[in-house]
Design a protein around this motif. Structure first.
Motif, short mmCIF file in Angstrom:
data_model
loop_
_atom_site.label_atom_id
_atom_site.label_comp_id
_atom_site.label_asym_id
_atom_site.label_seq_id
_atom_site.Cartn_x
_atom_site.Cartn_y
_atom_site.Cartn_z
N MET A 39 50.17 38.82 31.85
CA MET A 39 48.93 38.23 32.32
C MET A 39 47.84 38.49 31.28
SD MET A 39 46.69 39.14 35.67
CE MET A 39 47.34 38.07 36.91
N GLU A 40 47.13 37.44 30.92
CA GLU A 40 46.08 37.55 29.92
C GLU A 40 44.78 38.00 30.58
OE1 GLU A 40 43.69 34.59 26.98
OE2 GLU A 40 45.83 34.23 27.28
N THR A 41 44.09 38.94 29.95
CA THR A 41 42.82 39.43 30.46
C THR A 41 41.68 38.70 29.76
OG1 THR A 41 43.78 41.60 30.83
CG2 THR A 41 41.39 41.47 30.76
N THR A 42 40.75 38.20 30.53
CA THR A 42 39.57 37.56 29.98
C THR A 42 38.42 38.55 30.02
OG1 THR A 42 40.31 35.43 30.84
CG2 THR A 42 37.99 35.61 30.23
#
Length: 104
Positions: free
Chosen positions: A1-4
């Protein structure tokens, strides 16, 4: 999961600049606030004497909460200084606390 990563200072600057005209154009936000209020009324069976709202903005949802639930005390929070937009609501029982809720 990519963190913004959110640039919070940019968010504060942009929202503060738009706060005076926000309510006139916040159609989707008003619909979401109405839906949330309906869900609370349908599922919250115990009267709440105190309310905390994190991210109150200009008070669209705040006004609905206060009108429908009549709490004895409320604490409204936002990362931006929204006291001018909320001035009609603030009293000894309804307070505003500016700050980043992720820090507390």
């Amino acid at each position: 999961m990519e963190t913004t990563i959110v640039n919070k200072q940019l968010l504060v600057n942009r929202f503060t600049r738009a706060s005076e005209t926000y309510d006139n154009t916040a159609t989707v936000q008003r619909l979401i606030a109405s839906k949330m209020m309906s869900l609370i009324q349908e599922n919250c069976y115990i009267p709440q004497s105190r309310i905390l709202e994190v991210g109150c903005g200009t008070g669209i949802f705040s006004r609905m909460l206060l009108e429908k639930l009549h709490p004895k005390q409320a604490l409204l929070n936002d990362i931006c200084d929204m006291r001018a937009s909320l001035s009609d609501l603030l009293s000894e029982q309804i307070e505003f606390a500016m700050g980043d809720a992720e820090v507390y």
